[in-house]
Design an enzyme around this catalytic site. Structure first.
Site, PDB file in Angstrom:
ATOM      1  N   ASP A  84     -15.068 -10.246   1.347  1.00 15.00           N
ATOM      2  CA  ASP A  84     -14.978 -11.376   2.272  1.00 15.00           C
ATOM      3  C   ASP A  84     -16.412 -11.762   2.635  1.00 15.00           C
ATOM      4  O   ASP A  84     -17.362 -11.001   2.416  1.00 15.00           O
ATOM      5  CB  ASP A  84     -14.143 -11.000   3.507  1.00 15.00           C
ATOM      6  N   ASP A 119     -15.659 -19.926   4.540  1.00 19.39           N
ATOM      7  CA  ASP A 119     -14.724 -20.883   5.142  1.00 19.39           C
ATOM      8  C   ASP A 119     -14.758 -20.758   6.663  1.00 19.39           C
ATOM      9  O   ASP A 119     -15.268 -19.767   7.193  1.00 19.39           O
ATOM     10  CB  ASP A 119     -13.303 -20.603   4.641  1.00 19.39           C
ATOM     11  N   ALA A 190      -6.765 -17.715   8.596  1.00 20.71           N
ATOM     12  CA  ALA A 190      -6.558 -17.918  10.031  1.00 20.71           C
ATOM     13  C   ALA A 190      -5.116 -17.700  10.482  1.00 20.71           C
ATOM     14  O   ALA A 190      -4.598 -18.406  11.343  1.00 20.71           O
ATOM     15  CB  ALA A 190      -7.048 -19.300  10.447  1.00 20.71           C
ATOM     16  N   CYS A 273       8.912   8.687   9.318  1.00 24.82           N
ATOM     17  CA  CYS A 273       9.263   8.469   7.914  1.00 24.82           C
ATOM     18  C   CYS A 273       9.268   9.783   7.163  1.00 24.82           C
ATOM     19  O   CYS A 273       9.279  10.842   7.773  1.00 24.82           O
ATOM     20  CB  CYS A 273       8.358   7.412   7.276  1.00 24.82           C
ATOM     21  N   CYS A 275       7.021  10.501   4.557  1.00 22.52           N
ATOM     22  CA  CYS A 275       5.791  10.690   3.778  1.00 22.52           C
ATOM     23  C   CYS A 275       5.260  12.103   4.053  1.00 22.52           C
ATOM     24  O   CYS A 275       5.754  12.808   4.932  1.00 22.52           O
ATOM     25  CB  CYS A 275       4.745   9.625   4.116  1.00 22.52           C
ATOM     26  N   CYS A 278       4.420  12.805   7.676  1.00 23.74           N
ATOM     27  CA  CYS A 278       5.585  12.938   8.555  1.00 23.74           C
ATOM     28  C   CYS A 278       6.394  14.199   8.272  1.00 23.74           C
ATOM     29  O   CYS A 278       7.068  14.716   9.155  1.00 23.74           O
ATOM     30  CB  CYS A 278       6.458  11.692   8.435  1.00 23.74           C
TER      31      CYS A 278
END
Ligand code: GUN
Ligand code: ZN
Length: 658
Positions: A84, A119, A190, A273, A275, A278
C-alpha cells in the site's frame, strides 16, 4: 494474470498470477508490519501478504535495507507481496511526505509484486463537493501511476483504487474511469469506516456500484476488510481479495474473531472454535499468560478462522451453495441481514453472473431467498413464455411434481368464463415457494426440482407469490385452482363462481422435451429441434428421458443431474437453423475458425460477440461473423465475462462441425 475457475453469483474462484507465484482467490492478505511483525503468517496459511511501502520509505534504516535486499527478504516472505502507498496514513494524519510518483518509483525499487498509487480515501457521508474534489485527485494519480509504470517499463502490477465515498454515481464514475486505464487489480477503498460502524447496507451499495463498472477479468480487493463475518457476502458481490491487520489488532486487544462476530477474552468461558489454539488452551490459560504470548496465540486463532472461512467460501462456489452460506452468515448481525436484503435490490446484476445450473440444490432459508438469481430468472422466463388459453394451478407434491400428479386431483374452483376446460389448451402448473408457478413439463430442470423449502409458508413468501400470481393469471381466459391451493393462498377467490369435475394431467414426453428446449434455448427451439420421427429413449433404471432421436439420428441427450438438453451435431444444426443471430451464439474471429471447426475449445480472446443471455454452463453455438456454424459447446463463463476476458477458455467445445 487472472483466471476464473468456478463461479457462483458474482463470486468466483480464481487464480491470480504474479512474479512471485500464483494465488488462489478469494483470499486474505494479512498485513505485515515491516518492523513490528512477530507472527509468521505463512505458517498459518497466508499465500499472499500486504505491507506498507510508505512505512518502509519513512524509516531510513528499512528504506536502505529494502532497496538493497528487496522487499521479500526484508519481510521474510517469498510469496507474492502487495504494498500500500501511504493513503491510509494520509486519511488518518491528513498528510504524507511522499508524492504519488515517488511512491510508485519506490515500490518498483523494492520489488513489490503489486503496488498502489496514492489514492485519497474519502470517508463515507462527506459532502458531494468533497467527494468530487478528492475523486479528481485519485483519478489523476491513478492515471499518472499507470502512465509512469508503462513509460519506465516497470515490472510490478498496479492497483487502481475505487473511491467516491458513499455516492453510488461517483463510485460508478470512478470505476468507469479506472477501467479505461487498464490497471491490473481494482481495490475498493475507504470502506473501513463503514465496516467499523456496521454500515453494511451502505457497504453493499458501495461495492455493487463499484464492481458493476469494473472489468470482470481483473481481481477486486475489498481494502481493509479482515473480519471473516463479512467475507461470504463480499465474495458474493464479486470481491476476490481481502486484507487486514484485524487479526493482530484484535489480538492486541484480547478479541477473538469468528464468523458469528467478535468475542472478548474476558467474557469467554469456552474457546470459540476447533483450531489448534482453541483445542490446546482454555480461556483461563490465555488470561494467565504474559501479554505477548497471549497476543500471538489469539492472532494465530484469528488467522485460522479467517482462512477456514475462505476455504469454506471457495468450496461453496465450487458446489454452487455460496448464497446459502451468505444467507447463513448474514444472520450473525441484524445489520448484516439488512445488507443481505439490500443485495436483493441488485438481483438483476447478480443474475448476469450466476451459472444456470449448479451441483447443489437451492435451499430456501428465508424470504431473502426469494430475491436470488434463480427465482428472478425463472419468473422472467415464465413471463416470456407463450401461454395457452386456460391454466390449472396445482398444489405442490413431492418433486418432481409431474411424477406425482396423476389420478384424482380433487376439487377445482373456476373463475373467469364458464367454458369447458380443453386439456390441449391448458397449462398445468404447480404453485410452490420459491419459484411461484412451475409448469409441469419443465419441472425437472434445475433448480425447479433441485430445491428445498419448508412446507409451511411464511407471510413474506405468501405475499410474494400472491402478487406474482395475481399478475400472471390475468392473461388466461380461465384459471382453475386446486382446492388445496385455495386453502394456502388468498388469491382470486372473489372470482370463483363454479366448480369443475376432476381433471387429469396427461403426461406427454414430446410436449415435455419441447417445453424444456423452449425454456432452455428460447421459445420455438422445441419445435425446431424435435421434428421428424421423434424417438425418446429412457433410462431403464430410472425411467428418465436420456436420449432423443429423429429416426436413428441423435438430436440431444438429457443430462440426468439437471435435465438440461445437451446438443448433438444434428441438434446444433437444427437449433442454428431455427434461431436468429446472435441468439445462443458465440461469435469467433477468423483466426480461430479452423480450431473451432476441429473441435478445439474457444479462448476468450477470439470471441468478438456473443448473446447477452449466455450464462456459465449454457449450451452454445459457435459461429463465425457470417453466422456459419463452426462448432458447439458449453460456456464456462457468462456473456459479460466472455467479452471482457482476454485470456483463458470461454467455451469448452463439444464438437466441431468438420
Ligand atoms: N487501506 C484501507 N482503505 C484504503 C484506501 O481507501 N486506500 C488505500 N490505498 N489503502 C487503504
Ligand atoms: Zn480457534
Amino acid at each position: 494474470m487472472f483466471e476464473i475457475k468456478a463461479k457462483d453469483n458474482r463470486g468466483r474462484v480464481g487464480v491470480l498470477k504474479t512474479n512471485s507465484g500464483d494465488v488462489k482467490t478469494p483470499n486474505l492478505m494479512p498485513v505485515i508490519h515491516p518492523r513490528k511483525q512477530t507472527i509468521d503468517v505463512k505458517k498459518y496459511g497466508a499465500d499472499i501478504v500486504i505491507t506498507n511501502a510508505y512505512l518502509i520509505y519513512k524509516d531510513e534504516d528499512l528504506k536502505k535495507k529494502a532497496a538493497e535486499i528487496g522487499l521479500h527478504k526484508l519481510i521474510n516472505f517469498d510469496g507474492p507481496i502487495m504494498t500500500d502507498s501511504g493513503s491510509f496514513q494520509l486519511s488518518v494524519y491528513g498528510d504524507v511526505d511522499i508524492t504519488n510518483k515517488e511512491v510508485i518509483e519506490f515500490q518498483e525499487l523494492i520489488k513489490t509484486d503489486i503496488g498502489t498509487s496514492l489514492d485519497i480515501p474519502t470517508a463515507p457521508f462527506v459532502t458531494r463537493e468533497k467527494a468530487e474534489a478528492d475523486l479528481e485527485i485519485t483519478l489523476k494519480r491513478a492515471k499518472e501511476s499507470i502512465d509512469y509504470r508503462n513509460s519506465q517499463n516497470m515490472e510490478m502490477k498496479l492497483n487502481s483504487v475505487v473511491q467516491g465515498s458513499t455516492f453510488p454515481d461517483l463510485r460508478r464514475k470512478c470505476a468507469d474511469e479506472l477501467t479505461k486505464l487498464d490497471a491490473d487489480l481494482y481495490p475498493i477503498g475507504a470502506v473501513v469506516p463503514l465496516m467499523e460502524s456496521y454500515h453494511y447496507k451502505e457497504l453493499v451499495d458501495v461495492v455493487m456500484n463499484s464492481v458493476a463498472h469494473l472489468p470482470d477479468s481483473k481481481p477486486r480487493h475489498l481494502m481493509g476488510a479482515g473480519h471473516p463475518m463479512i467475507f461470504a457476502l463480499a465474495v458474493a458481490m464479486g470481491c476476490d481479495l481481502f486484507d487486514s491487520a484485524a487479526y493482530i489488532l484484535y489480538a492486541e486487544d484480547d478479541r477473538l474473531l469468528s464468523v458469528r462476530g467478535t468475542y472478548k477474552l474476558e467474557n469467554l468461558q469456552e474457546m470459540p472454535c476447533s483450531c489448534e489454539v482453541c483445542c490446546n488452551y482454555t480461556p483461563d490459560d490465555l488470561r494467565a499468560m504474559p501479554k505477548e504470548k497471549r497476543r500471538d496465540l489469539i492472532a494465530q486463532h484469528n488467522l485460522n478462522v479467517s482462512f477456514a472461512e475462505l476455504r469454506l467460501i471457495r468450496q461453496a462456489i465450487y458446489e454452487g451453495s455460496l448464497m446459502e452460506l451468505v444467507e447463513e452468515r448474514c444472520r450473525a448481525h441484524p445489520n448484516l441481514l439488512e445488507a443481505l436484503r439490500q443485495l436483493g435490490n441488485y438481483s438483476d446484476d447478480l443474475e448476469k453472473y450466476d451459472p444456470r445450473s449448479k451441483k447443489s440444490a437451492f435451499f430456501y432459508t428465508g424470504s431473502e431467498s426469494l430475491y436470488r438469481s434463480e427465482v428472478l430468472r425463472h419468473i422472467q422466463k415464465l413471463r416470456a413464455m407463450p401461454r395457452k388459453r386456460d391454466l390449472v394451478i396445482l398444489p405442490p407434491s413431492r418433486k418432481p411434481y409431474s411424477k406425482y400428479v396423476s389420478g384424482k386431483l380433487g376439487k377445482f374452483y373456476i373463475y373467469g368464463s364458464e367454458q369447458e376446460l380443453d386439456l390441449d389448451n391448458t397449462d398445468f402448473m404447480v404453485l410452490d415457494i420459491p419459484f411461484g408457478l412451475i409448469p409441469l413439463e419443465i419441472d425437472e430442470i434445475y433448480p425447479l426440482s433441485q430445491n428445498e423449502s419448508p412446507r409451511t409458508w411464511d407471510v413474506s413468501s405468501l405475499e410474494f407469490i400472491e402478487d406474482f400470481i395475481s399478475e400472471f393469471v390475468e392473461y388466461y381466459d380461465q384459471v382453475l385452482i386446486h382446492s388445496n391451493v385455495i386453502k394456502k393462498l388468498d388469491i382470486g377467490l372473489y372470482n370463483v363462481h363454479s366448480q369443475s369435475d376432476e381433471i387429469r394431467y396427461k403426461k406427454d414426453d414430446l410436449k415435455k422435451v419441447k417445453a424444456i428446449a423452449d425454456y432452455q434455448f428460447g421459445v420455438g427451439a422445441g419445435d425446431a429441434l424435435f421434428r421428424g420421427n421423434i424417438n425418446i429413449e429412457k433410462s431403464k433404471k430410472t425411467g428418465k428421458i436420456r436420449h432423443i432421436y429423429d429416426g436413428k439420428t441423435l438430436i440431444v441427450n438429457m443430462r440426468a443431474s439437471d435435465s438440461f438438453l445437451i446438443l448433438s451435431k444434428e441438434g446444433a444444426k437444427r437449433l442454428h437453423a431455427a434461431t436468429k443471430y446472435p441468439k445462443n451464439r458465440v461469435v469467433v474471429n477468423k483466426d480461430s475458425e479452423p480450431f473451432s471447426l476441429e473441435g478445439k475449445s474457444v479462448f476468450a480472446k477470439f470471441v468478438i460477440e456473443c448473446d447477452d443471455d449466455i450464462r456459465a454452463k449454457d449450451e452454445v453455438l459457435i459461429v463465425n461473423e457470417e453466422d456459419k456454424l463452426l462448432a458447439y459447446g458449453k460456456a464456462l463463463l457468462g456473456a459479460c465475462e466472455i467479452m471482457d476476458f482476454q485470456t483463458g477458455q470461454a467455451i469448452k467445445t463439444r464438437k466441431g462441425m468438420k
